[in-house]
Design a protein around this motif. Structure first.
Motif, PDB file in Angstrom:
ATOM      1  N   TYR A   1       0.927  -1.209  -0.134  1.00 47.63           N
ATOM      2  CA  TYR A   1       0.132  -0.067   0.042  1.00 47.63           C
ATOM      3  C   TYR A   1       0.867   1.288   0.267  1.00 47.63           C
ATOM      4  CZ  TYR A   1      -4.373  -2.516   0.836  1.00 47.63           C
ATOM      5  OH  TYR A   1      -5.622  -3.236   0.446  1.00 47.63           O
TER       6      TYR A   1
ATOM      7  N   LYS B   1       0.923   4.365  -2.860  1.00 49.58           N
ATOM      8  CA  LYS B   1       0.595   5.373  -2.473  1.00 49.58           C
ATOM      9  C   LYS B   1       1.840   6.546  -3.056  1.00 49.58           C
ATOM     10  CE  LYS B   1       0.029   8.875   1.272  1.00 49.58           C
ATOM     11  NZ  LYS B   1      -0.120   8.845   2.885  1.00 49.58           N
TER      12      LYS B   1
ATOM     13  N   SER C   1       1.175   6.896  -6.911  1.00 48.43           N
ATOM     14  CA  SER C   1      -0.114   7.503  -7.317  1.00 48.43           C
ATOM     15  C   SER C   1      -0.122   8.961  -7.680  1.00 48.43           C
ATOM     16  CB  SER C   1      -1.151   6.973  -6.265  1.00 48.43           C
ATOM     17  OG  SER C   1      -1.027   5.694  -6.331  1.00 48.43           O
TER      18      SER C   1
END
Length: 378
Positions: free
Chosen positions: A39, A43, A46
């Protein structure tokens, strides 16, 4: 136990698999990466809201690049002061003249410490007859080179110029050809025969002794090639730990360069963090005997070991892995392009070979299990 480290290519591939629809929990199970770490990678890569395509990782890289450029400029300024007296004014003026389309003359004169008056006096100076003749010669040289489909070099160009009436020496033509950046582009026919050049024998520290007591004692490395329908051949450089049989580093490339093997080794060093005294054994290929690869080994305190000429048994373990890779994955599939093949081989190495494939030579454990047992006792 130290936290496991991953190279950038590994992270990007995991993110691409996530974006193609693979759930995070499956990626965590398949590749042994904690979900919270995946994750975090997603992040970091992104886009930030309101910045179109910029990600936190991009901004971090931009900041690092700005700092690097600032430091380089400061270093160059300090270094230039020491060598300025060795550079003639004419050389500096020529440089300013070439770059004036990109930078202002005033700024370049100030940075390079040349009075503007000196530059403009030189710029307004009329070229000599010799210089004008060189310009005419260079134009004709380019024409002849183009008319020959870029096959002719300086000797043939000189011959044609003399036949046309030019009274010039071969050395002058060679100099003008070199200054114009002209090369004879003849492609040699491929001959699948053994090299006739002498291969310098080097120290063989491994000497077919594949026995180890723990991980990161002896690594072996080699290059293999894989075919794709659209992009043709590409290359895989692999590094294998003889104790765990794990592929500790690898790199894919469409060219078989020195960078291919240095990056594969650097990826292995990044994830394994070996101590000094590690032996890395390779064949006598030019990539592995290159100065860049040898410097990399010395930088990390690694001992270089080489196979004897014409003796594939000296590096049998890594060749065995590449044979297994091709029998189990490559020969069973047809890859449309480089990216498709790269992803398939990544999944084979990381998800299957290192994590799930058991080996009789290591008591039917997987490479990752052997490494985990070794690290638990360190």
């Amino acid at each position: 136990m130290k936290q496991k480290r991953y190279n950038q290519e590994f992270k990007e591939t995991i993110i691409n698999l996530y974006r193609s629809g693979t759930p995070v929990n499956q990626l965590s199970s398949e590749y042994g990466v904690p979900e919270v770490t995946i994750y975090k990678w997603i992040k970091m890569h992104s886009p930030i809201e309101g910045t179109n395509e910029l990600t936190p990782a991009d901004i971090s890289e931009i900041q690092k690049e700005n700092l690097r450029l600032k430091q380089e400029v400061e270093i160059l300024k300090k270094g230039y002061d020491h060598i300025r007296e060795k550079v003639t004014d004419q050389e500096v003026i020529n440089h300013i003249h070439v770059e004036k389309a990109h930078y202002s003359i005033q700024m370049m004169c100030r940075v390079l410490k040349v009075p503007k008056s000196t530059y403009y006096q030189a710029a307004n100076k009329k070229p000599s007859v010799y210089q004008l003749e060189n310009e005419q010669l260079t134009t004709r040289i380019r024409d002849i080179h183009r008319e020959s489909n870029e096959l002719y070099g300086a000797p043939k160009i000189h011959f044609l110029l003399c036949r046309e009436g030019w009274k010039v020496s071969i050395k002058r033509i060679q100099r003008l050809v070199r200054q114009a950046g002209i090369r004879s582009t003849i492609i040699k026919k491929y001959r699948p025969t053994q090299t006739q050049h002498l291969v310098k024998e080097r120290e063989n520290h491994l000497n077919q002794d594949f026995q180890t007591t723990s991980i990161n004692e002896k690594w072996v490395a080699d290059i293999t090639y894989i075919y794709t329908l659209r992009d043709g051949w590409f290359y895989l450089a692999s590094v294998l730990d003889l104790h765990s049989k794990k592929i500790v580093g690898y790199k894919f490339s469409r060219q078989m360069t020195v960078e291919l093997v240095t990056q594969a080794l650097e990826n292995a060093i990044l994830t394994q963090e070996p101590l000094e005294g590690l032996i890395v054994h390779t064949d006598l290929g030019t990539q592995y005997t290159s100065e860049a690869f040898q410097k990399q080994l010395k930088k990390h305190g690694i001992i270089a070991s080489f196979s004897r000429k014409g003796c594939p048994y000296d590096n049998a373990c890594i060749e065995s892995f590449h044979a297994t890779l091709k029998k189990e994955e490559v020969y069973r599939n047809r890859y449309s392009n480089f990216e498709t093949a790269k992803l398939a081989l990544f999944q084979y190495i990381e998800s299957w070979y290192n994590r799930k494939r058991i080996h009789g030579a290591i008591n039917y454990l997987t490479p990752n299990e052997v490494e985990r047992l070794c690290r638990s006792t360190l």
